[in-house]
Design a protein around this motif. Structure first.
Motif, PDB file in Angstrom:
ATOM      1  N   UNK A   1       0.817  -1.214   0.000  1.00  0.00           N
ATOM      2  CA  UNK A   1       0.000   0.000   0.000  1.00  0.00           C
ATOM      3  C   UNK A   1       0.851   1.263   0.000  1.00  0.00           C
ATOM      4  N   UNK A   2       2.058   1.166   0.555  1.00  0.00           N
ATOM      5  CA  UNK A   2       2.900   2.342   0.781  1.00  0.00           C
ATOM      6  C   UNK A   2       3.530   2.862  -0.502  1.00  0.00           C
ATOM      7  N   UNK A   3       3.850   4.156  -0.481  1.00  0.00           N
ATOM      8  CA  UNK A   3       4.631   4.776  -1.554  1.00  0.00           C
ATOM      9  C   UNK A   3       6.112   4.834  -1.193  1.00  0.00           C
ATOM     10  N   UNK A   4       6.393   4.943   0.111  1.00  0.00           N
ATOM     11  CA  UNK A   4       7.784   5.099   0.537  1.00  0.00           C
ATOM     12  C   UNK A   4       7.978   4.515   1.929  1.00  0.00           C
ATOM     13  N   UNK A   5       9.237   4.213   2.246  1.00  0.00           N
ATOM     14  CA  UNK A   5       9.600   3.534   3.503  1.00  0.00           C
ATOM     15  C   UNK A   5      10.857   4.181   4.062  1.00  0.00           C
ATOM     16  N   UNK A   6      10.888   4.326   5.386  1.00  0.00           N
ATOM     17  CA  UNK A   6      12.102   4.810   6.060  1.00  0.00           C
ATOM     18  C   UNK A   6      12.539   3.802   7.102  1.00  0.00           C
ATOM     19  N   UNK A   7      13.855   3.522   7.124  1.00  0.00           N
ATOM     20  CA  UNK A   7      14.445   2.609   8.099  1.00  0.00           C
ATOM     21  C   UNK A   7      15.633   3.298   8.755  1.00  0.00           C
ATOM     22  N   UNK A   8      15.817   3.158  10.105  1.00  0.00           N
ATOM     23  CA  UNK A   8      16.735   4.036  10.826  1.00  0.00           C
ATOM     24  C   UNK A   8      18.130   3.496  11.137  1.00  0.00           C
ATOM     25  N   UNK A   9      18.522   2.329  10.611  1.00  0.00           N
ATOM     26  CA  UNK A   9      19.899   1.874  10.835  1.00  0.00           C
ATOM     27  C   UNK A   9      20.272   0.830   9.786  1.00  0.00           C
ATOM     28  N   UNK A  10      21.503   0.336   9.883  1.00  0.00           N
ATOM     29  CA  UNK A  10      22.023  -0.590   8.869  1.00  0.00           C
ATOM     30  C   UNK A  10      21.193  -1.862   8.753  1.00  0.00           C
ATOM     31  N   UNK A  11      20.951  -2.532   9.882  1.00  0.00           N
ATOM     32  CA  UNK A  11      20.264  -3.823   9.814  1.00  0.00           C
ATOM     33  C   UNK A  11      18.812  -3.686   9.391  1.00  0.00           C
ATOM     34  N   UNK A  12      18.120  -2.649   9.851  1.00  0.00           N
ATOM     35  CA  UNK A  12      16.722  -2.475   9.445  1.00  0.00           C
ATOM     36  C   UNK A  12      16.620  -2.136   7.960  1.00  0.00           C
ATOM     37  N   UNK A  13      17.580  -1.357   7.461  1.00  0.00           N
ATOM     38  CA  UNK A  13      17.570  -1.002   6.039  1.00  0.00           C
ATOM     39  C   UNK A  13      17.855  -2.225   5.173  1.00  0.00           C
TER      40      UNK A  13
ATOM     41  N   UNK B   1      14.889  -4.694   5.335  1.00  0.00           N
ATOM     42  CA  UNK B   1      13.770  -4.208   4.523  1.00  0.00           C
ATOM     43  C   UNK B   1      14.054  -4.404   3.043  1.00  0.00           C
ATOM     44  N   UNK B   2      15.247  -4.098   2.617  1.00  0.00           N
ATOM     45  CA  UNK B   2      15.599  -4.256   1.207  1.00  0.00           C
ATOM     46  C   UNK B   2      15.487  -5.717   0.766  1.00  0.00           C
ATOM     47  N   UNK B   3      15.938  -6.635   1.593  1.00  0.00           N
ATOM     48  CA  UNK B   3      15.831  -8.054   1.258  1.00  0.00           C
ATOM     49  C   UNK B   3      14.369  -8.488   1.141  1.00  0.00           C
ATOM     50  N   UNK B   4      13.521  -7.950   2.011  1.00  0.00           N
ATOM     51  CA  UNK B   4      12.096  -8.270   1.943  1.00  0.00           C
ATOM     52  C   UNK B   4      11.479  -7.720   0.659  1.00  0.00           C
ATOM     53  N   UNK B   5      11.858  -6.509   0.281  1.00  0.00           N
ATOM     54  CA  UNK B   5      11.336  -5.922  -0.958  1.00  0.00           C
ATOM     55  C   UNK B   5      11.776  -6.738  -2.167  1.00  0.00           C
ATOM     56  N   UNK B   6      13.022  -7.199  -2.135  1.00  0.00           N
ATOM     57  CA  UNK B   6      13.505  -8.036  -3.238  1.00  0.00           C
ATOM     58  C   UNK B   6      12.748  -9.365  -3.285  1.00  0.00           C
ATOM     59  N   UNK B   7      12.528  -9.933  -2.122  1.00  0.00           N
ATOM     60  CA  UNK B   7      11.849 -11.232  -2.038  1.00  0.00           C
ATOM     61  C   UNK B   7      10.431 -11.170  -2.583  1.00  0.00           C
ATOM     62  N   UNK B   8       9.796 -10.020  -2.428  1.00  0.00           N
ATOM     63  CA  UNK B   8       8.382  -9.878  -2.812  1.00  0.00           C
ATOM     64  C   UNK B   8       8.191  -9.131  -4.136  1.00  0.00           C
ATOM     65  N   UNK B   9       9.291  -8.830  -4.827  1.00  0.00           N
ATOM     66  CA  UNK B   9       9.184  -8.158  -6.113  1.00  0.00           C
ATOM     67  C   UNK B   9       8.811  -6.694  -6.026  1.00  0.00           C
ATOM     68  N   UNK B  10       9.037  -6.078  -4.858  1.00  0.00           N
ATOM     69  CA  UNK B  10       8.653  -4.672  -4.677  1.00  0.00           C
ATOM     70  C   UNK B  10       9.829  -3.702  -4.811  1.00  0.00           C
ATOM     71  N   UNK B  11      11.025  -4.239  -5.038  1.00  0.00           N
ATOM     72  CA  UNK B  11      12.194  -3.379  -5.194  1.00  0.00           C
ATOM     73  C   UNK B  11      11.977  -2.396  -6.341  1.00  0.00           C
ATOM     74  N   UNK B  12      12.304  -1.147  -6.096  1.00  0.00           N
ATOM     75  CA  UNK B  12      12.169  -0.039  -7.043  1.00  0.00           C
ATOM     76  C   UNK B  12      10.723   0.366  -7.300  1.00  0.00           C
ATOM     77  N   UNK B  13       9.778  -0.454  -6.847  1.00  0.00           N
ATOM     78  CA  UNK B  13       8.375  -0.028  -6.910  1.00  0.00           C
ATOM     79  C   UNK B  13       8.031   0.825  -5.699  1.00  0.00           C
ATOM     80  N   UNK B  14       8.853   0.714  -4.664  1.00  0.00           N
ATOM     81  CA  UNK B  14       8.681   1.493  -3.443  1.00  0.00           C
ATOM     82  C   UNK B  14       9.948   2.301  -3.191  1.00  0.00           C
ATOM     83  N   UNK B  15       9.795   3.513  -2.747  1.00  0.00           N
ATOM     84  CA  UNK B  15      10.949   4.360  -2.441  1.00  0.00           C
ATOM     85  C   UNK B  15      11.454   4.007  -1.045  1.00  0.00           C
ATOM     86  N   UNK B  16      12.705   3.580  -0.965  1.00  0.00           N
ATOM     87  CA  UNK B  16      13.317   3.231   0.312  1.00  0.00           C
ATOM     88  C   UNK B  16      14.428   4.216   0.632  1.00  0.00           C
ATOM     89  N   UNK B  17      14.296   4.878   1.771  1.00  0.00           N
ATOM     90  CA  UNK B  17      15.336   5.756   2.306  1.00  0.00           C
ATOM     91  C   UNK B  17      15.782   5.155   3.628  1.00  0.00           C
TER      92      UNK B  17
END
Length: 311
Positions: A208-220, A223-239
């Motif tokens: 549902x989200x347009x963008x995501x924020x994560x506050x340290x190395x491990x959370x970022x 999150x990126x691995x989860x986005x890759x796993x679900x095919x959402x990489x680059x479809x969601x803005x990750x900062x």
């Protein structure tokens, strides 16, 4: 001759044979790239000031009991000073105060400790974490043109550094009435694996989200691995926050849109230098800002960013 002596000092410090003061450096954990950079900075300072650096901390960043035990150990041995990144801003207060009362000056670094300089610690050496969260928030808001749905995946309760980043991020979001925070009460936990699991448990919200924020190395990274796993990489803005080699590679590919970079090497370096200066009767600052900068694909090779990344 000078470089040869520096090499000898570095080897001696690494093996525990330095002639000067003995400084215990206690990180939150010992596995993330961030802490390896902190250790490098601490050891560099040890070489320069001829101090012995003892590096010891919990393996995982949720083991408060182990970190407390390490602080207590160094409070009663022949260590001259302690440089500590507290896992919890409250739980580590009494151990730090006890060390100070035993004549072991404590420098707090990376993450704040509740208390006052001079009582619980002598100096705080860290990123301005609230400002770092603001930098991430400002870039995320710009990327979605000030409107859309946003997920904040927090790190861990009691971690003062990441709580300050989250607060800074949310303060920026509050200035944009077109932005809706649809998740802000979920925690990534101490490892990449727990962060990935937490992100997977938010899959409906991430879709549902347009963008995501994560506050340290491990959370970022989680999150990126989860986005890759679900095919959402680059479809969601990750900062995100922090700049491990893995995350910088993802930034170059466009999988992550921006990272807030700290300077962990400088943090470790100045933590040790501050402790040794105090032991030698030299004046020190009670608060030292080690700096942070927003890193994007377009500014990655600029002198300002390279200086923070140590390139």
């Amino acid at each position: 001759m000078r470089s040869f002596r520096a090499l000898l000092l570095f080897v001696s410090a690494s093996l525990g044979f330095a002639a000067g003061e003995k400084i215990a450096v206690i990180p939150k954990g010992t596995t993330h790239s961030f802490w390896k950079s902190v250790e490098a900075g601490a050891r560099q300072a040890g070489v320069e000031v001829d101090a012995q650096i003892i590096w010891k901390g919990p393996l995982k960043e949720d083991d408060r009991a182990q970190q407390i035990a390490v602080v207590q150990q160094f409070s009663t041995d022949d260590t001259d000073a302690i440089v500590l990144a507290p896992l919890d801003d409250t739980a580590l207060r009494a151990p730090a105060r006890s060390a100070m009362q035993r004549g072991k000056p404590v420098v707090i670094f990376d993450s704040a400790l509740k208390g006052e300089a001079g009582t619980e610690f002598i100096s705080f050496v860290a990123t301005n974490n609230h400002r770092g969260g603001q930098l991430g928030g400002e870039e995320l808001a710009r990327l979605i043109n000030g409107k859309g749905k946003v997920v904040l995946l927090r790190y861990a309760e009691g971690s003062a550094s990441t709580m300050a980043r989250e607060a800074g991020f949310l303060a920026v979001m509050a200035r944009h009435p077109g932005i809706e925070i649809i998740v802000d009460n979920r925690y990534a936990g101490p490892t990449i694996s727990t962060a990935q699991d937490a992100a997977m448990n938010l899959l409906d919200k991430l879709r549902e989200a347009d963008a995501i924020f994560t506050p340290n190395e491990s959370s970022t990274q989680g999150m990126l691995l989860a986005l890759r796993q679900t095919g959402l990489t680059r479809k969601k803005i990750l900062v995100g926050f922090d700049t491990s080699p893995f995350l910088l590679a993802a930034l170059k590919r466009g999988d992550v849109k921006a990272l807030v970079a700290q300077n962990p090497t400088r943090m470790g370096y100045l933590g040790v230098k501050t402790a040794v200066a105090h032991l030698r009767g030299e004046p020190i600052e009670t608060a030292v800002d080690t700096g942070c900068v927003l890193v994007t694909k377009t500014n990655l090779d600029t002198p300002e960013v390279k200086a923070v990344l140590g390139n």
